[in-house]
Design a protein around this motif. Structure first.
Motif, PDB file in Angstrom:
ATOM      1  N   THR A   6       2.749 -14.752  -0.710  1.00  0.00           N
ATOM      2  CA  THR A   6       2.747 -15.415   0.596  1.00  0.00           C
ATOM      3  C   THR A   6       2.986 -16.917   0.460  1.00  0.00           C
ATOM      4  O   THR A   6       3.085 -17.621   1.453  1.00  0.00           O
ATOM      5  N   HIS A  32       5.820 -17.479 -11.445  1.00  0.00           N
ATOM      6  CA  HIS A  32       5.002 -16.740 -12.411  1.00  0.00           C
ATOM      7  C   HIS A  32       4.878 -15.267 -12.041  1.00  0.00           C
ATOM      8  O   HIS A  32       4.751 -14.413 -12.911  1.00  0.00           O
ATOM      9  N   ASN A  54       0.808  -1.217   0.000  1.00  0.00           N
ATOM     10  CA  ASN A  54       0.000   0.000   0.000  1.00  0.00           C
ATOM     11  C   ASN A  54       0.842   1.267   0.000  1.00  0.00           C
ATOM     12  O   ASN A  54       0.421   2.290  -0.527  1.00  0.00           O
ATOM     13  N   TRP A  92       3.328  -1.801 -11.021  1.00  0.00           N
ATOM     14  CA  TRP A  92       2.604  -2.957 -10.479  1.00  0.00           C
ATOM     15  C   TRP A  92       3.287  -3.377  -9.179  1.00  0.00           C
ATOM     16  O   TRP A  92       4.509  -3.211  -9.035  1.00  0.00           O
ATOM     17  N   SER A  93       2.500  -3.865  -8.228  1.00  0.00           N
ATOM     18  CA  SER A  93       3.108  -4.400  -7.013  1.00  0.00           C
ATOM     19  C   SER A  93       2.315  -5.627  -6.593  1.00  0.00           C
ATOM     20  O   SER A  93       1.108  -5.715  -6.848  1.00  0.00           O
ATOM     21  N   TYR A  94       3.004  -6.565  -5.971  1.00  0.00           N
ATOM     22  CA  TYR A  94       2.322  -7.803  -5.594  1.00  0.00           C
ATOM     23  C   TYR A  94       2.994  -8.412  -4.371  1.00  0.00           C
ATOM     24  O   TYR A  94       4.219  -8.400  -4.250  1.00  0.00           O
ATOM     25  N   THR A 117       2.036   1.447  -3.823  1.00  0.00           N
ATOM     26  CA  THR A 117       1.068   1.396  -4.927  1.00  0.00           C
ATOM     27  C   THR A 117       1.066   2.639  -5.823  1.00  0.00           C
ATOM     28  O   THR A 117       1.124   2.519  -7.039  1.00  0.00           O
ATOM     29  N   PRO A 118       1.042   3.848  -5.260  1.00  0.00           N
ATOM     30  CA  PRO A 118       0.973   5.006  -6.161  1.00  0.00           C
ATOM     31  C   PRO A 118       2.254   5.241  -6.960  1.00  0.00           C
ATOM     32  O   PRO A 118       2.238   6.001  -7.910  1.00  0.00           O
ATOM     33  N   LYS A 123       5.962 -12.282 -14.490  1.00  0.00           N
ATOM     34  CA  LYS A 123       5.024 -11.187 -14.760  1.00  0.00           C
ATOM     35  C   LYS A 123       5.699  -9.841 -14.469  1.00  0.00           C
ATOM     36  O   LYS A 123       5.572  -8.889 -15.243  1.00  0.00           O
ATOM     37  N   ILE A 176       6.120  -6.814 -17.098  1.00  0.00           N
ATOM     38  CA  ILE A 176       5.472  -5.524 -16.873  1.00  0.00           C
ATOM     39  C   ILE A 176       6.505  -4.401 -16.818  1.00  0.00           C
ATOM     40  O   ILE A 176       6.316  -3.342 -17.421  1.00  0.00           O
TER      41      ILE A 176
END
Lengths: 195, 582
Positions: free
Chosen positions: B149, B156, B136, B144-146, B139-140, B160, B164
């Protein structure tokens, strides 16, 4: 000229996407009037319906910024006459008033409201419709003591749209999206060793 | 580009083996062609560093002195090489220290993949030690962020991330991996690069109708003017761009990040746009009849006041990012697409042209600017050294072959106004975000991205003190960069504004410096200080021929201003050449 626009966003089902969407508005200090998230006609694809009050120029720029988000497939924005839209509201009124004043019941009927729960002490009415109809009913009920009121976000269908079934095939060519993985460890505090 | 192999083929070639999430991560990096990682270890990323211990022959890890240094280095690496920069950082403060660099990479469209460690998944949200909500927070400022866990996601998600970060309009990506996922053993089926994500369209399809419309306008033009940005470089479209402007004989001016896409001394190259750009490009923006913008985003530092910007011109905007079209400047024709594809289509159809009278106008402006600003700045009468003459000397020695990394402020404007660049990907600077402290770590990364080229970092005395701890990195890894501190004993750009717009009220711009020569020597880096003109060129020659890193401090005029200038709130044609015109 500012007016009400309904932005429809087709997205992947991803955690955190609502935040990514929201900050596009908050960064520009734009208030979201209403936000709804639901499944769409295509399995695994979510549909956000966002209502804001802005000029078309601003809405177009916002829509392009939203479409730029990675997990967003498609964005449309429409004025109110380009969509069929509905909101739902619940009204809680004291049972005493309603049972004593027959007029109220007639008025409710005229507004297309329907009783969802009837109890000794209160009655909950539900009304589905557009903003004016819902607001109208508030005005009608207020003099008799409106105990509680809540209105849902707007949901809308675009008149001109053919839905997303064919669109999604254009996006896909071969690889479908990954399925969502949630945090499966959250309730396992006791059993995990960590440092 | 090929499509992903089908599931069946996968089953044949894959030998499933057990691997930890960390091993899968490093294996993935190797498959992506990564050789250099900039990073800093810590508690939550220890399993990755433990795995890295066994990959020393394939992955080189540069230990920085602060995570901000790691990401700026990765940016410098990416900017000169076109490859994706890779950063490792731990959770909590490690990750938050990346934020400035992420914002910088986001606004300057730099491909970077940051791997951050995170606390165990079951501890998320418990205010655990060094836990912070990285996704969070970032994010701005990320493309992309992920958060991962479960180790099974790592291959993958990494694929990705690389797809990106370095396709379409590039940008930074953060992958936050919880410690349990780094440790987790799983059936690793090998790494497969990602070529398609259904919710991500890196570049729009080119519509020929736009090309036709654009060409019709361009061929009618009497005074066409091309302005270009980093999009030309990011799209590897330097040749295509050159062919385009050469066919139509279009004068072309660069934004700060577009600098070097064509050689700065190309006959059609008329200089830099923007607040401290060249006189002609700014003035004549408001005289051209067709403005062709290629891979640039009409930043406010380029346009000045929008209601006084190129109002007389038809505007053609080539950009890969649909969100840039009409964002700041309303276009007559928008040519969406990758300029590597769209430029040749235009070149084919535009008429050959002479534009002699029009090009002559740019020449006249250059003559005026040279007489009033450029020559006196580069060849000052007084004994006090100027930044511009340092750049003149550098040009004379390097002949435009070096990579110039600049920080932020007056020296940055001077560097980008005066540096001679022959090759693309030779100008590394923080354009959009204006991050002071960018240059020193970015120069480290640039050297790793282009080991055979001379890398010169030009830094002010203010910016240098923001990230000078990276001298430690230069010392430890013996990174052969040349650091030139242009010391005017002020935060010069702010001081200039205070002089011009705040009635000489110098509010907290007076900055003292340590003894940089001693400081460098404490880091065992050779250093010198120059205060006399007589020593300047010979010292520069000496340090640029030096085999090891070198720091040179040059004392320059304290209260020199950068001109020309488009004062804030004015139109581009209200550009001034001196304080007296204000």
């Amino acid at each position: 000229m500012k007016q009400e626009y309904t932005i429809t966003v087709y997205t992947e089902n991803q955690i955190g996407l609502i935040n990514k969407l929201a900050i596009i508005f908050t960064r520009r200090k734009i208030n979201i009037e209403s936000l709804n998230t639901s499944p769409s006609e295509v399995e695994g694809i979510h549909r956000f319906t966002i209502v804001i009050n802005e000029t078309e120029d601003v809405v177009r720029k916002l829509s392009r910024q939203i479409e730029k988000l990675l997990d967003v497939l498609k964005v449309d924005y429409n004025t109110d006459d380009e969509i069929i839209w509905q909101e739902m509201a619940l009204y809680k009124v004291s049972a005493e008033v309603i049972t004593e004043k027959v007029k109220v019941e007639r008025l409710l009927r005229e507004q297309g409201a329907r009783a969802v729960v009837i109890r000794k002490d209160y009655i909950i009415f539900e009304c589905t419709g557009q903003r004016e109809e819902i607001n109208n009913l508030i005005k009608i009920l207020e003099p008799y003591g409106l105990l509680e009121f809540v209105r849902s976000a707007r949901i809308a269908i675009i008149k001109k749209s053919d839905g997303f079934h064919n669109k999604v095939k254009e996006f896909e060519y071969k690889v479908p999206s990954e399925t969502l993985v949630e945090n499966e460890f959250l309730d396992q505090n006791e059993s995990v060793f960590s440092m | 580009m090929t499509a992903n192999p089908s599931q069946n083929i996968n089953a044949n070639v894959n030998i499933t083996k057990q691997a930890t999430g960390s091993q899968a991560l490093l294996d993935g990096l190797i498959h992506e062609g990564v050789k250099t990682i900039f990073g800093y270890p810590g508690g939550a990323i220890m399993p990755v560093y433990d795995a890295l211990y066994d990959y020393g022959d394939q992955l080189e890890h540069i230990l920085v002195r602060h995570e901000q240094g790691a990401i700026h280095a990765a940016q410098g690496f990416a900017r000169v090489s076109g490859k994706t920069g890779v950063v490792f950082a731990t959770s909590g403060p490690g990750a938050t220290n990346l934020v400035t660099g992420l914002a910088d990479a986001m606004i300057d469209s730099t491909p970077v993949v940051c791997i951050t460690g995170q606390v165990f998944a079951h501890l998320l949200g418990t205010d655990a030690f060094q836990e912070t909500d990285v996704i969070n927070i970032t994010t701005p400022v990320t493309k992309w962020s992920y958060q991962v866990t479960n180790a099974e996601e790592i291959p993958h998600v990494l694929a990705k991330a690389f797809h990106i970060a370095n396709t379409g309009r590039p940008g930074p990506v953060v992958i936050d991996i919880t410690k349990n996922a780094q440790l987790q053993l799983f059936d690793y089926e090998g790494y497969h690069k990602c070529f398609h994500i259904r919710s991500y369209k890196p570049k729009p399809d080119v519509r020929t109708s736009y090309i036709a419309e654009a060409v019709a306008i361009i061929n009618e033009a009497k005074r066409p003017f091309v302005i270009f940005g980093q999009g030309v470089i990011l799209g590897n479209a330097e040749q295509e761009f050159r062919a385009f402007i050469e066919k139509g004989n279009f004068p072309a001016a660069w934004t700060i990040l577009g600098m070097g896409a064509i050689p700065t001394d190309h006959p059609l190259s008329v200089g830099m746009l923007g607040m401290h750009g060249n006189y002609g490009p700014n003035l004549l923006t408001n005289e051209c009849d067709v403005l062709i913008a290629v891979g640039m985003r009409f930043d406010d530092r380029v346009t000045g006041r929008l209601d006084k910007y190129a109002k007389q011109a038809k505007i053609i905007h080539l950009d890969i990012d649909p969100a840039e079209i009409d964002k700041n400047v309303k276009t007559t024709v928008a040519v969406w697409g990758d300029c590597k594809e769209t430029l040749p289509l235009l070149t084919q159809l535009v008429q050959k042209n002479e534009n002699q009278d029009w090009l002559q106008k740019f020449n006249e402006c250059t003559i005026k600017e040279t007489e009033k600003v450029i020559f006196p700045e580069q060849n000052p009468d007084s004994e006090i050294l100027t930044m511009a003459e340092v750049l003149r000397c550098i040009n004379e020695i390097t002949q435009g072959e070096a990579i110039i990394v600049s920080d932020v402020g007056q020296h940055q404007m001077v560097a980008c106004r005066y540096a001679k660049l022959n090759q693309t990907r030779s100008n590394v600077t923080s354009g959009g975000l204006g991050t002071m402290g960018f240059a020193l770590p970015a120069a480290i990364g640039a050297k790793y991205g282009a080991p055979d080229r001379q890398v010169i970092a030009i830094i002010g005395d203010g910016g240098f003190q923001m990230t000078l701890q990276e001298l430690g990195t230069i010392m430890q890894a013996n990174v052969n960069v040349k650091i030139i501190i242009l010391n005017n004993q002020f935060l010069g750009m702010v001081r200039q504004w205070q002089e011009l717009f705040h009635h000489n009220r110098y509010s907290f711009v007076n900055i003292t410096s340590p003894d940089y020569v001693k400081l460098a020597s404490a880091y065992r880096i050779d250093a010198k200080k120059v205060e006399q003109r007589a020593e300047l060129k010979s010292t520069l020659e000496e340090i640029l021929a030096h085999d090891n890193p070198f720091l040179l401090e040059v004392m320059v005029g304290k209260e020199n201003n950068v001109f020309p200038m488009v004062p804030q709130g004015r139109g581009v044609s209200e550009i001034i050449l001196s304080k007296e015109e204000l």
